[in-house]
Design a protein around this motif. Structure first.
Motif, PDB file in Angstrom:
ATOM      1  N   VAL A  48     -14.604  -2.624   8.410  1.00  0.00           N
ATOM      2  CA  VAL A  48     -13.232  -2.779   8.887  1.00  0.00           C
ATOM      3  C   VAL A  48     -12.277  -1.983   8.004  1.00  0.00           C
ATOM      4  O   VAL A  48     -12.348  -2.066   6.781  1.00  0.00           O
ATOM      5  CB  VAL A  48     -12.835  -4.270   8.847  1.00  0.00           C
ATOM      6  CG1 VAL A  48     -11.359  -4.452   9.141  1.00  0.00           C
ATOM      7  CG2 VAL A  48     -13.693  -5.079   9.826  1.00  0.00           C
ATOM      8  N   LEU A  49     -11.393  -1.221   8.628  1.00  0.00           N
ATOM      9  CA  LEU A  49     -10.321  -0.567   7.877  1.00  0.00           C
ATOM     10  C   LEU A  49      -9.009  -1.295   8.168  1.00  0.00           C
ATOM     11  O   LEU A  49      -8.738  -1.650   9.314  1.00  0.00           O
ATOM     12  CB  LEU A  49     -10.152   0.888   8.310  1.00  0.00           C
ATOM     13  CG  LEU A  49     -11.323   1.848   8.104  1.00  0.00           C
ATOM     14  CD1 LEU A  49     -10.888   3.265   8.470  1.00  0.00           C
ATOM     15  CD2 LEU A  49     -11.821   1.812   6.667  1.00  0.00           C
ATOM     16  N   ALA A  50      -8.207  -1.496   7.128  1.00  0.00           N
ATOM     17  CA  ALA A  50      -6.889  -2.100   7.316  1.00  0.00           C
ATOM     18  C   ALA A  50      -5.987  -1.108   8.050  1.00  0.00           C
ATOM     19  O   ALA A  50      -6.287   0.090   8.131  1.00  0.00           O
ATOM     20  CB  ALA A  50      -6.297  -2.449   5.955  1.00  0.00           C
ATOM     21  N   ASP A  51      -4.905  -1.619   8.615  1.00  0.00           N
ATOM     22  CA  ASP A  51      -3.939  -0.750   9.316  1.00  0.00           C
ATOM     23  C   ASP A  51      -3.103  -0.003   8.284  1.00  0.00           C
ATOM     24  O   ASP A  51      -1.929  -0.298   8.070  1.00  0.00           O
ATOM     25  CB  ASP A  51      -3.040  -1.604  10.226  1.00  0.00           C
ATOM     26  CG  ASP A  51      -3.790  -2.127  11.440  1.00  0.00           C
ATOM     27  OD1 ASP A  51      -4.555  -1.358  12.039  1.00  0.00           O
ATOM     28  OD2 ASP A  51      -3.621  -3.311  11.772  1.00  0.00           O
ATOM     29  N   ASP A  52      -3.713   0.947   7.659  1.00  0.00           N
ATOM     30  CA  ASP A  52      -3.057   1.686   6.587  1.00  0.00           C
ATOM     31  C   ASP A  52      -3.233   3.180   6.910  1.00  0.00           C
ATOM     32  O   ASP A  52      -4.363   3.680   6.979  1.00  0.00           O
ATOM     33  CB  ASP A  52      -3.748   1.309   5.264  1.00  0.00           C
ATOM     34  CG  ASP A  52      -3.272   2.133   4.084  1.00  0.00           C
ATOM     35  OD1 ASP A  52      -2.947   1.532   3.059  1.00  0.00           O
ATOM     36  OD2 ASP A  52      -3.233   3.388   4.182  1.00  0.00           O
ATOM     37  N   ALA A  53      -2.125   3.850   7.130  1.00  0.00           N
ATOM     38  CA  ALA A  53      -2.168   5.232   7.637  1.00  0.00           C
ATOM     39  C   ALA A  53      -3.006   6.138   6.738  1.00  0.00           C
ATOM     40  O   ALA A  53      -3.857   6.888   7.236  1.00  0.00           O
ATOM     41  CB  ALA A  53      -0.750   5.777   7.779  1.00  0.00           C
ATOM     42  N   ASP A  54      -2.796   6.053   5.423  1.00  0.00           N
ATOM     43  CA  ASP A  54      -3.529   6.956   4.514  1.00  0.00           C
ATOM     44  C   ASP A  54      -5.020   6.659   4.533  1.00  0.00           C
ATOM     45  O   ASP A  54      -5.849   7.567   4.592  1.00  0.00           O
ATOM     46  CB  ASP A  54      -3.016   6.794   3.076  1.00  0.00           C
ATOM     47  CG  ASP A  54      -1.638   7.409   2.930  1.00  0.00           C
ATOM     48  OD1 ASP A  54      -1.316   8.293   3.766  1.00  0.00           O
ATOM     49  OD2 ASP A  54      -0.892   6.990   2.029  1.00  0.00           O
ATOM     50  N   LEU A  55      -5.334   5.360   4.467  1.00  0.00           N
ATOM     51  CA  LEU A  55      -6.743   4.962   4.451  1.00  0.00           C
ATOM     52  C   LEU A  55      -7.442   5.450   5.723  1.00  0.00           C
ATOM     53  O   LEU A  55      -8.547   6.008   5.681  1.00  0.00           O
ATOM     54  CB  LEU A  55      -6.838   3.428   4.348  1.00  0.00           C
ATOM     55  CG  LEU A  55      -8.247   2.851   4.474  1.00  0.00           C
ATOM     56  CD1 LEU A  55      -9.094   3.234   3.266  1.00  0.00           C
ATOM     57  CD2 LEU A  55      -8.201   1.325   4.631  1.00  0.00           C
ATOM     58  N   ILE A  56      -6.800   5.247   6.849  1.00  0.00           N
ATOM     59  CA  ILE A  56      -7.421   5.644   8.124  1.00  0.00           C
ATOM     60  C   ILE A  56      -7.564   7.160   8.200  1.00  0.00           C
ATOM     61  O   ILE A  56      -8.635   7.683   8.546  1.00  0.00           O
ATOM     62  CB  ILE A  56      -6.606   5.073   9.313  1.00  0.00           C
ATOM     63  CG1 ILE A  56      -6.815   3.552   9.348  1.00  0.00           C
ATOM     64  CG2 ILE A  56      -7.043   5.717  10.631  1.00  0.00           C
ATOM     65  CD1 ILE A  56      -6.072   2.826  10.424  1.00  0.00           C
ATOM     66  N   ARG A  57      -6.510   7.874   7.808  1.00  0.00           N
ATOM     67  CA  ARG A  57      -6.590   9.337   7.874  1.00  0.00           C
ATOM     68  C   ARG A  57      -7.691   9.866   6.950  1.00  0.00           C
ATOM     69  O   ARG A  57      -8.506  10.705   7.337  1.00  0.00           O
ATOM     70  CB  ARG A  57      -5.235   9.951   7.501  1.00  0.00           C
ATOM     71  CG  ARG A  57      -5.161  11.450   7.841  1.00  0.00           C
ATOM     72  CD  ARG A  57      -3.809  12.046   7.486  1.00  0.00           C
ATOM     73  NE  ARG A  57      -3.405  11.657   6.149  1.00  0.00           N
ATOM     74  CZ  ARG A  57      -2.333  10.887   5.883  1.00  0.00           C
ATOM     75  NH1 ARG A  57      -1.568  10.464   6.862  1.00  0.00           N
ATOM     76  NH2 ARG A  57      -2.041  10.558   4.646  1.00  0.00           N
ATOM     77  N   ASN A  58      -7.727   9.344   5.717  1.00  0.00           N
ATOM     78  CA  ASN A  58      -8.732   9.831   4.773  1.00  0.00           C
ATOM     79  C   ASN A  58     -10.156   9.511   5.237  1.00  0.00           C
ATOM     80  O   ASN A  58     -11.056  10.327   5.103  1.00  0.00           O
ATOM     81  CB  ASN A  58      -8.501   9.220   3.381  1.00  0.00           C
ATOM     82  CG  ASN A  58      -7.196   9.734   2.787  1.00  0.00           C
ATOM     83  OD1 ASN A  58      -6.690  10.777   3.220  1.00  0.00           O
ATOM     84  ND2 ASN A  58      -6.637   9.003   1.825  1.00  0.00           N
TER      85      ASN A  58
END
Ligand code: AMP
Ligand code: MG
Length: 430
Positions: A243-253
């Motif tokens: 699971v990825l949190a709704d975090d723009a940087d985390l998702i993009r990376n």
């Protein structure tokens, strides 16, 4: 091995506000082809794989005329002249063959699968024959009435030498593997398995597990487990990113990293256009979107695109929508990327045991359908009675999807509707 060809391009661009179901399928069919290189596998590992070369029969199957029963082989043309009374001049068991012609007007004791000796053409079943001994020599009384060629399997009656038995792009089923084995072929070329990164997104998601107690607002991540199961029905290698949190940087990376290592990224959640829907924003930054906003229910926000050479598919977070979109589109996309020939699941006409009013026109709807039987025994289908797209119970209790066309504004009880059993998508029956 390198990929056999560059993935996609922007020819997916279209001017429609929302793409219709049939348009999406047409695009998948016409614009997605094999990106995977081929590999050689042994037949033991070939079930479910997609063939990358045609299989042509190098010889007849069966190789020689052989017995279909245990009995006595004789020459049909001799029957009248010997009055059905033959001397038994040989005994041929399965796996054995007699090379030389039999003595004139004699029969051979023969067993199922044994090659029929040259000159003989017909076999009488042993239970219909009467053995005798005369002057210490064995004879057999064969009953009249058998047709020439009876109980004899002809060389090539299954497959003739030179026949193309399977085409490249066919998905191998156990019976196809049997056919390849019958030709004596032990290794075949198949398309490599797609490597897929599976990602769930959402701040509210919690991985199921002992000792995890959800707080208010949290839900367990069901899509990872569900999609993993669905992916097992197509030949792929899945890596679960959790699971990825709704975090723009985390998702993009994460998407950028996965795109470099995988053939395909499959996400769920965050696929709409809300402030917390970072997946689509990341896709737009890193790559291109090809398809989004479909004129269907459930599953409207499903998205497809690419990041470099990596295919991206973003499913809606709602489990029902993710499930339906996977079956309708993702499965087809994956099969196409692996060189699979195009085949749509079959739809079966079934009488509706339900009614709906006020369906919105211009979108295709897929309802969860439960099969039943009318009084005379004919099949009927009922729709799961609650509509929520988070209700996994509806998926569990149903046998397939009821497909309601765009133009329909309702369904009358008794009307014939299209029903696609889940088994058409490779899901095991209950
Ligand atoms: P989203 O597409 O992120 O707007 O999510 C739509 C709905 O699906 C929300 O109610 C989410 O909580 C739910 N959802 C999203 N991802 C998952 C998941 N992996 N498992 C279960 N529910 C999910
Ligand atoms: Mg979300």
């Amino acid at each position: 091995m390198s990929k056999s060809r560059k993935l996609l391009n922007d020819c997916f661009l279209h001017d429609k506000d929302r793409l219709r179901h049939d348009d999406v399928l047409q695009m998948i069919k016409q614009r997605i082809g094999p990106i995977m290189a081929t590999e050689t596998v042994s037949l033991a590992d070939a079930n479910g794989r997609i063939l990358a070369e045609p299989i042509v029969a190098p010889r007849n199957v069966p190789l020689s005329d052989n017995a279909a029963v245990d009995g006595y082989a004789y020459c049909h043309a001799d029957f009248e002249s010997v009055g059905g009374w033959f001397e038994v001049a040989d005994r041929i068991a399965a796996g054995h063959a007699r090379q030389t012609p039999m003595p004139k007007q004699t029969a051979a004791r023969i067993f199922t699968g044994a090659a029929v000796p040259p000159g003989l053409d017909t076999i009488a079943m042993q239970e219909d024959c009467e053995p005798h001994v005369q002057n210490d020599r064995p004879f057999i009384a064969i009953p009249p009435g058998l047709k020439a060629g009876a109980n004899c399997r002809k060389s090539g009656e299954d497959v003739l030498e030179g026949t193309t038995v399977l085409l490249s792009g066919e998905r191998l089923r156990p019976q196809d593997i049997a056919a390849i084995a019958s030709l004596g072929i032990a290794e075949i070329a198949v398309f490599q398995k797609l490597k897929i990164a599976l990602i769930s997104t959402g701040d509210e998601l919690l991985r199921p597990g002992a000792g995890t107690t959800p707080l208010p607002g949290q839900v367990f991540d069901t899509n990872s487990a569900m999609l993993k199961g669905l992916l097992e029905m197509v030949p792929v290698k899945v890596t679960d990113f959790g699971v990825l949190a709704d975090d723009a940087d985390l998702i993009r990376n994460t998407l950028a990293q996965a795109a470099g290592e995988f053939d395909m990224i499959l996400t769920s959640g965050g696929a709409s256009r809300g402030d917390e829907d970072h997946v689509i924003m990341a896709l737009d930054e890193l790559g291109q979107r090809h398809l989004w906003q479909l004129a269907i229910k459930p599953g409207r926000p499903m998205t497809m695109g690419q990041i470099g050479d990596c295919v991206f598919v973003g499913l809606p977070g709602n489990p029902v929508a993710a499930f339906v979109c996977f079956l309708l589109y993702v499965r087809q996309i994956i099969l196409r990327l692996q060189g699979c020939a195009w085949r749509l699941p079959s739809r079966f006409p079934v009488a509706a045991n339900f009614g709906i009013k006020n369906k919105k026109p211009d979108r295709r709807e897929f309802l969860r359908g439960i099969l039943g039987q009318a009084e005379g025994g004919s099949l009927t289908v009922t729709k799961f009675d609650r509509d929520g797209s988070g209700l996994i119970t509806g998926l569990r209790e149903s046998d397939g999807l009821i497909e309601i066309p765009e133009a329909a504004t309702g369904i009358h009880p008794g009307e014939i509707v299209d029903f696609i059993p889940f088994s058409e998508f490779g899901i095991l029956p209950r």
